[in-house]
Design a protein around this motif. Structure first.
Motif, PDB file in Angstrom:
ATOM      1  N   ARG A  40      14.231  54.977  39.950  1.00 27.82           N
ATOM      2  CA  ARG A  40      13.368  53.818  39.742  1.00 27.82           C
ATOM      3  C   ARG A  40      12.897  53.299  41.089  1.00 27.82           C
ATOM      4  N   ILE A  41      11.581  53.191  41.261  1.00 31.14           N
ATOM      5  CA  ILE A  41      11.011  52.641  42.485  1.00 31.14           C
ATOM      6  C   ILE A  41      10.947  51.122  42.346  1.00 31.14           C
ATOM      7  N   ASP A  42      11.536  50.443  43.281  1.00 31.94           N
ATOM      8  CA  ASP A  42      11.652  48.989  43.220  1.00 31.94           C
ATOM      9  C   ASP A  42      10.287  48.324  43.108  1.00 31.94           C
ATOM     10  N   GLY A  43      10.152  47.462  42.083  1.00 35.81           N
ATOM     11  CA  GLY A  43       8.928  46.703  41.889  1.00 35.81           C
ATOM     12  C   GLY A  43       7.842  47.429  41.136  1.00 35.81           C
ATOM     13  N   TYR A  44       8.043  48.699  40.796  1.00 33.85           N
ATOM     14  CA  TYR A  44       6.993  49.482  40.146  1.00 33.85           C
ATOM     15  C   TYR A  44       7.442  50.128  38.852  1.00 33.85           C
ATOM     16  N   ASP A  45       8.654  50.598  38.782  1.00 36.46           N
ATOM     17  CA  ASP A  45       9.117  51.290  37.583  1.00 36.46           C
ATOM     18  C   ASP A  45       9.964  50.370  36.721  1.00 36.46           C
ATOM     19  N   GLU A  46       9.508  50.146  35.492  1.00 34.50           N
ATOM     20  CA  GLU A  46      10.333  49.407  34.541  1.00 34.50           C
ATOM     21  C   GLU A  46      11.316  50.350  33.862  1.00 34.50           C
ATOM     22  N   GLN A  47      10.979  51.627  33.808  1.00 32.53           N
ATOM     23  CA  GLN A  47      11.851  52.650  33.254  1.00 32.53           C
ATOM     24  C   GLN A  47      12.077  53.719  34.319  1.00 32.53           C
ATOM     25  N   PRO A  48      13.244  54.382  34.298  1.00 34.10           N
ATOM     26  CA  PRO A  48      13.478  55.435  35.286  1.00 34.10           C
ATOM     27  C   PRO A  48      12.500  56.592  35.117  1.00 34.10           C
ATOM     28  N   VAL A  49      12.149  57.191  36.228  1.00 40.27           N
ATOM     29  CA  VAL A  49      11.387  58.430  36.234  1.00 40.27           C
ATOM     30  C   VAL A  49      12.397  59.564  36.238  1.00 40.27           C
ATOM     31  N   VAL A  50      12.243  60.524  35.323  1.00 36.72           N
ATOM     32  CA  VAL A  50      13.290  61.519  35.093  1.00 36.72           C
ATOM     33  C   VAL A  50      12.850  62.896  35.570  1.00 36.72           C
ATOM     34  N   TYR A  51      13.698  63.504  36.399  1.00 39.78           N
ATOM     35  CA  TYR A  51      13.453  64.855  36.904  1.00 39.78           C
ATOM     36  C   TYR A  51      14.627  65.749  36.509  1.00 39.78           C
ATOM     37  N   PRO A  52      14.428  66.729  35.616  1.00 35.58           N
ATOM     38  CA  PRO A  52      15.506  67.667  35.293  1.00 35.58           C
ATOM     39  C   PRO A  52      15.871  68.500  36.526  1.00 35.58           C
ATOM     40  N   ARG A  53      17.175  68.612  36.813  1.00 35.20           N
ATOM     41  CA  ARG A  53      17.630  69.310  38.015  1.00 35.20           C
ATOM     42  C   ARG A  53      18.736  70.316  37.667  1.00 35.20           C
ATOM     43  N   ARG A  54      18.873  71.306  38.502  1.00 35.42           N
ATOM     44  CA  ARG A  54      19.950  72.280  38.392  1.00 35.42           C
ATOM     45  C   ARG A  54      20.623  72.367  39.753  1.00 35.42           C
ATOM     46  N   LEU A  55      21.949  72.175  39.784  1.00 38.10           N
ATOM     47  CA  LEU A  55      22.691  72.172  41.035  1.00 38.10           C
ATOM     48  C   LEU A  55      23.802  73.213  40.985  1.00 38.10           C
ATOM     49  N   GLU A  56      24.033  73.896  42.104  1.00 38.97           N
ATOM     50  CA  GLU A  56      25.138  74.834  42.219  1.00 38.97           C
ATOM     51  C   GLU A  56      26.243  74.188  43.039  1.00 38.97           C
ATOM     52  N   VAL A  57      27.436  74.105  42.446  1.00 36.54           N
ATOM     53  CA  VAL A  57      28.587  73.459  43.061  1.00 36.54           C
ATOM     54  C   VAL A  57      29.648  74.518  43.353  1.00 36.54           C
ATOM     55  N   ALA A  58      30.207  74.490  44.551  1.00 33.19           N
ATOM     56  CA  ALA A  58      31.213  75.476  44.935  1.00 33.19           C
ATOM     57  C   ALA A  58      32.378  74.776  45.612  1.00 33.19           C
ATOM     58  N   ARG A  59      33.576  75.400  45.493  1.00 31.80           N
ATOM     59  CA  ARG A  59      34.760  74.856  46.157  1.00 31.80           C
ATOM     60  C   ARG A  59      34.613  75.025  47.667  1.00 31.80           C
ATOM     61  N   ALA A  60      34.941  73.986  48.396  1.00 31.01           N
ATOM     62  CA  ALA A  60      34.890  74.017  49.851  1.00 31.01           C
ATOM     63  C   ALA A  60      36.206  73.455  50.386  1.00 31.01           C
ATOM     64  N   GLY A  61      37.143  74.330  50.739  1.00 28.64           N
ATOM     65  CA  GLY A  61      38.465  73.891  51.176  1.00 28.64           C
ATOM     66  C   GLY A  61      39.201  73.211  50.037  1.00 28.64           C
ATOM     67  N   ASP A  62      39.608  71.985  50.281  1.00 34.24           N
ATOM     68  CA  ASP A  62      40.310  71.229  49.240  1.00 34.24           C
ATOM     69  C   ASP A  62      39.356  70.437  48.355  1.00 34.24           C
ATOM     70  N   GLY A  63      38.058  70.522  48.645  1.00 33.55           N
ATOM     71  CA  GLY A  63      37.100  69.748  47.864  1.00 33.55           C
ATOM     72  C   GLY A  63      35.985  70.613  47.307  1.00 33.55           C
TER      73      GLY A  63
ATOM     74  N   SER B 205      31.454  71.091  47.179  1.00 34.93           N
ATOM     75  CA  SER B 205      30.179  70.764  47.811  1.00 34.93           C
ATOM     76  C   SER B 205      29.028  71.269  46.952  1.00 34.93           C
ATOM     77  N   ILE B 206      27.882  70.626  47.090  1.00 32.09           N
ATOM     78  CA  ILE B 206      26.670  71.081  46.403  1.00 32.09           C
ATOM     79  C   ILE B 206      25.934  72.025  47.350  1.00 32.09           C
TER      80      ILE B 206
END
Length: 351
Positions: free
Chosen positions: A51-74, A76-77
């Protein structure tokens, strides 16, 4: 774990002026359909809502795909990409912002002469909002958001189409992705190649034209003829400009001088990007709306437009509806209006 990772990523997104940015509707999937709780790598499908402050009354939605992998003890994307729909502007480069009293510009920093371009565009935007409100009133939000990519190719990416089809088109008003139909979250996306070739007068006309589309969104429906919606936008933009019809409609004037007169108001397909004769279609539409405003007054043009966009138009034949509403609002039918309009077109060659 995933929610926290995505929350941190959303808060770091390079979206100037964003009030909120969050990933939602999160779905996890491990390779080969395995369990995500034991996987070293998995995919996240999620909607990025901004949501852009002062302009969007509703969120603008972007479908996304993310790859997540183990990095040490945590975790990361490692990669993020869009999963449908147009890309957000910040996918194409670093975004800068400028604000006027009634408009905001989001622009890629690769735009040549960026600061001067944004300063001029905010001035055009503020003047456009004031001019449009004089005609269409204060029921709309009275603000406009502009997006400015750096190249026509990037503009085409935002439009999800072939760059060649947008040659000669200076800007387009689009509904914000994922926003409900009633939300005043329109974006005006500017084609930098075409816009950059215009005079200051031409740029003001383009910005006012697109601002009219934002202001009239609530009164525009699928059954509104494009000659009417594009015509009122051009009429609003050229109102009180002091130019002659021949100056406003040069392509149509040349056609008339050569003996090529239209027989009917332009069909919707005449306004498609890249359509042959698209300039004449816009000029014909401006002339039709200018005819209504001159003979019946600007208020009648506005009331006719709003009547055409009323909620009861679904399923009714468009020409029949236009004829009925012309009679109700202006006291003449479609055939008579078309005849008067053709006389106006023919008169372009008189001087």
């Amino acid at each position: 774990m995933v929610e926290g990772l995505l929350r941190d990523r959303a808060s770091a997104l390079p979206v100037p002026g964003a009030r909120t940015a969050q990933y939602r509707e999160i779905v996890l999937s491990a390779p080969d359909g395995g369990r995500t709780d034991g996987a070293q790598r998995f995919t996240v499908s999620a909607d990025l809502a901004v949501r852009i402050d002062g302009y969007d009354e509703q969120p603008v939605v972007y479908p996304r795909r993310l790859e997540v992998a183990r990095a040490g003890d945590g975790w990361s994307i490692e990669r993020e990409e869009r999963a449908g729909g147009p890309p957000p502007l910040w996918d194409l480069g670093t975004v800068r912002t400028a604000s006027g009293a009634h408009c905001r510009i989001l622009a890629l920093d690769a735009v040549p002469g960026l600061m001067a371009v944004m300063a001029a565009m905010t001035a055009f935007g503020d003047r456009a909002v004031a001019s449009v409100s004089e005609v269409w009133g204060s029921a709309w939000p009275g603000r406009v958001l502009f997006e400015l990519p750096a190249t026509q190719a990037q503009f085409a990416q935002l439009m999800e189409s072939d760059p060649a089809s947008w040659t000669g088109m200076a800007a387009v008003t689009v509904a914000a992705p994922g926003a409900p139909g009633h939300a005043p979250a329109d974006r005006v996306v500017v084609n930098p190649d075409t816009y950059g070739k215009l005079s200051d007068f031409g740029r003001q006309v383009v910005i006012t034209h697109e601002t009219t589309h934002v202001a009239t969104r609530a009164d525009t429906r699928a059954w509104t003829p494009l000659w009417l919606s594009e015509g009122v936008a051009d009429w609003t933009a050229y109102r009180d400009c002091g130019r002659t019809p021949q100056q406003i409609a040069p392509e149509l004037t040349r056609d008339v001088a050569a003996g090529r007169l239209p027989t009917a108001l332009p069909a919707d397909r005449a306004f498609a990007a890249g359509a042959e004769g698209i300039s004449q279609a816009y000029e014909q539409s401006w002339l039709a709306c200018a005819l209504i405003a001159r003979r019946h007054g600007p208020d009648k043009l506005v009331s006719f437009y709003r009547a055409v966009g009323a909620e009861d138009g679904q399923g009714e034949d468009r020409d029949h509806r236009t004829d009925r509403l012309l009679r109700a609002e202006l006291g003449l039918g479609l055939a008579e209006f078309t005849r008067l309009w053709r006389d106006e077109v023919a008169a372009l060659a008189a001087s």
